[in-house]
Scaffold this active site. Structure first.
Site, PDB file in Angstrom:
ATOM      1  N   ASP A 110      -5.836  -6.296   4.312  1.00 36.77           N
ATOM      2  CA  ASP A 110      -5.810  -6.545   2.876  1.00 36.77           C
ATOM      3  C   ASP A 110      -5.187  -7.919   2.616  1.00 36.77           C
ATOM      4  O   ASP A 110      -5.639  -8.905   3.174  1.00 36.77           O
ATOM      5  CB  ASP A 110      -5.064  -5.398   2.188  1.00 36.77           C
ATOM      6  CG  ASP A 110      -5.133  -5.434   0.675  1.00 36.77           C
ATOM      7  OD1 ASP A 110      -6.163  -5.032   0.133  1.00 36.77           O
ATOM      8  OD2 ASP A 110      -4.150  -5.871   0.048  1.00 36.77           O
ATOM      9  N   HIS A 276     -10.200   2.260   2.695  1.00 39.58           N
ATOM     10  CA  HIS A 276      -9.593   0.933   2.786  1.00 39.58           C
ATOM     11  C   HIS A 276      -8.355   0.897   3.679  1.00 39.58           C
ATOM     12  O   HIS A 276      -8.113  -0.090   4.371  1.00 39.58           O
ATOM     13  CB  HIS A 276      -9.226   0.463   1.378  1.00 39.58           C
ATOM     14  CG  HIS A 276      -8.474  -0.817   1.339  1.00 39.58           C
ATOM     15  ND1 HIS A 276      -9.043  -2.032   1.664  1.00 39.58           N
ATOM     16  CD2 HIS A 276      -7.171  -1.082   0.997  1.00 39.58           C
ATOM     17  CE1 HIS A 276      -8.140  -2.992   1.520  1.00 39.58           C
ATOM     18  NE2 HIS A 276      -6.998  -2.449   1.128  1.00 39.58           N
TER      19      HIS A 276
END
Length: 297
Positions: A110, A276
């Protein structure tokens, strides 16, 4: 120095850099690997992966990025330069230098992946190998924004609003915002334990953390894009491993490997069966891919 409550066998300490104190966990012996977390997590996002890398014979360093966790939260400026990925990358280069490492490999998830991307461009002689998790390049994601992306990644556009609009909105109920954010990205139930969520909340409840996070995103929508534009056409020299979640927004909306082939000379890509939060949802599969990548000299 104290033992980590979340990363088995790791110690946690802080190191002072010129303008920020960086909190980090470390353990192991062998070739160094730097693990960089994303938003809204801290270094404990690596709690399931880092011990596996240590057991395989690596020295692992997992810091909190500036602004996050228990690291310092320096004042920003009108250009958001103190939270640019260039400055955040410089933090990590300085940290590793103080620990005695002149070159090392990096894994970034991320926001940490965006810091790692900038690090590989700015310090090609230091970054040996690079892995980025569940991201496409920042400039491309903004350039190709459409309704679906803006809806599913709304915080990219909310957090960049001028001070102090998003700060005030989040501060009204930070626990609700954090829980909704994480729940929206995790696709495998039980991946984030109650104690991990409590730890994330502990640091997220700090108004200085919320402001720093907003500055991180404001930088990405401004000065980071300026830096990327100046480097247009430059390619990452280090071998690059790209991993994304097959059930993530990034995996759904982009040909992730192809986006990175435009940014690096040597790219390998894999999807893992998760959302994610790859280090929390698919730690064993991730560790396996990383170990294969790091051992492929």
């Amino acid at each position: 120095m104290k033992s980590s409550k979340f990363l088995h066998g790791f110690t946690v300490e802080k190191i002072a850099l010129p303008d920020v104190e960086i909190n980090y966990a470390s353990a192991g012996n062998g070739p160094p690997i730097l693990l960089l977390h994303g938003h809204p997590q801290t270094h404990i996002v690596w709690r399931k992966v880092a011990p596996l890398l240590v057991n395989a014979g690596y020295r692992v360093i997992a810091p909190d990025l500036r602004g996050y966790g228990d690291s310092g939260k320096p004042k920003s400026d009108a250009d958001h330069l103190p939270y640019s990925k260039r400055v955040m990358a410089q933090d990590q280069i300085a940290l590793m230098s103080k620990l005695g490492y002149e070159h090392f490999s990096v894994v970034g998830h991320d926001r940490g992946g965006r810091v790692a991307h900038r690090m590989a461009l700015d310090f090609p002689d230091i970054v040996d190998r690079l892995a980025v998790l569940d991201i496409a390049p920042t400039d491309m994601m903004y350039a190709q924004t459409n309704k679906e992306f803006a809806t599913r990644y709304f915080w990219w556009f909310f957090l960049i609003q001028p001070y102090d609009f998003p700060e005030r909105m989040i501060a009204s109920d930070p626990e609700y915002f954090l829980r909704r954010h994480i729940a929206g990205q995790v696709k495998i139930d039980g991946s984030v334990s109650n104690d991990a969520m409590t730890e994330y909340l502990r640091t997220y409840n700090n108004p200085d953390t919320i402001h720093a996070i907003c500055e991180d995103y404001r930088a990405s929508a401004g000065i980071d894009l300026d830096h990327d534009k100046l480097d247009q056409g430059r390619l990452i020299e280090a071998p690059l491993l790209v991993i994304w979640g097959a059930m993530s927004v990034v995996g759904d909306l982009y040909d992730v490997e192809a986006t990175w082939q435009e940014k690096a000379k040597n790219v390998t890509g894999f999807a893992l069966p998760c959302g994610h939060a790859i280090p929390e949802e698919a730690p064993d599969e991730l560790a396996s891919k990383l170990l294969t990548f790091f051992s492929d000299k």
